[in-house]
Design a protein around this motif. Structure first.
Motif: not given
Length: 319
Positions: A1, A30, A33, A37, A65, A69
């Motif tokens: 990613i 984004k 992601n 995290n 992607e 995720l």
């Protein structure tokens, strides 16, 4: 990613024309992601569902992607919906995701089986190699993980997860040559990365180094408490705190951490960790035989080799 997003960003900076089908979905990606995290897995699922509703306008790589995720987040949540969503992904990635899911629910034996299948399908699958190390670490079988963790790190020295896995194996393993030098290098490499994840991992590293190398309990607690405060949703720093408390025979702290993991929302995922922590408390209090019997009766998802290694660890307290 990150490579995909970096490519889009570079293209924009250089004035390269980019189709709109990349730009809006990449913002979703984004955001997902960053949420992942930060341990905000429910929000990742919500974003993924919204993005997939408009998937007919997206490039297939971005769709992949997003679905990837989504599966990772569902696995982290131990949500049974994972088994439906993972069917949209095939091959080595399908096997990898199932291995990741089984590790999240504590089925380390099944996780290892799936990860090995993913590596049969894609020999140089970096994420699967990293996951295999994490499975061994999850079973506290650090010796089995050590060499693979070293190779992963040597190939990807700027990857915080490979650095973390290798650090864990080195500090937990006996008879590692140049142990202090390796640990110091790993701390320095992690510090240079500079991301939020790297900063939290650096605190964990320094806590363990202070405890197991410098024998400084107060400093190690200072570091690990800072790591916990950085992200209350991620539990690994608390497991490190238990190891530190064990190192200094702080039974009150050890019991406090075990009780924390018995909370309903954590108990299922960390069931084998709880068994191991209870066993260690029993052994360190002088009941080594009882600790081993308790461990054998209650451990569920370790391989036979991992069970043997942990029993050897318990036996060290019989002297």
């Amino acid at each position: 990613i990150p490579q995909l997003l970096h490519g889009l960003k570079t293209a924009l900076i250089n004035g390269v024309e980019i189709d709109n089908k990349y730009i809006i979905p990449s913002i979703y990606l984004k955001t997902m992601n960053d949420l992942y995290n930060s341990g905000k897995y429910k929000e990742v699922v919500q974003f993924a569902d919204r993005a997939i509703q408009s998937s007919s306008f997206m490039d297939y790589r971005i769709i992949f992607e997003i679905r990837y995720l989504l599966c990772l987040a569902l696995a982290k949540l131990r949500n049974k919906r994972f088994k439906d969503e993972v069917m949209n992904i095939d091959g080595a990635d399908h096997q990898f995701l199932f291995g990741f899911y089984y590790r999240q629910i504590g089925r380390f034996d099944k996780a290892l089986e799936k990860i090995n299948k993913s590596l049969e399908l894609r020999e140089n699958f970096s994420k699967a190699k990293r996951e295999k190390v994490q499975i061994y670490i999850g079973m506290q079988d650090y010796e089995s993980a050590l060499e693979l963790a070293r190779l992963n790190y040597e190939n990807y020295k700027d990857n915080p997860y490979h650095i973390q896995a290798y650090f864990t194996c080195v500090i937990k393993s006996d008879n590692v040559e140049n142990k202090k030098q390796i640990l110091q290098e790993l701390i320095e490499n992690m510090e240079t990365i500079g991301s939020n994840i790297a900063r939290e991992l650096t605190l964990r590293f320094k806590a363990q180094y202070a405890a197991f190398i410098d024998n400084d309990y107060e400093l190690s607690l200072e570091y690990i408490n800072k790591a916990i405060k950085m992200n209350e949703n991620i539990q690994y720093a608390r497991l490190v705190k238990f190891d530190i408390a064990e190192r200094f025979n702080d039974f009150e702290m050890m019991q406090e951490i075990v009780d924390y993991f018995r909370k309903p929302e954590l108990k299922q995922r960390f069931v084998d960790n709880i068994v191991c922590m209870d066993s260690l408390i029993k052994a360190k209090r002088g009941d080594c035989v009882g600790a081993i019997e308790y461990f054998k009766m209650n451990i569920k998802n370790y391989t036979d080799e991992a069970k043997e290694r942990f029993i050897i660890r318990l036996n060290k307290y019989s002297v």
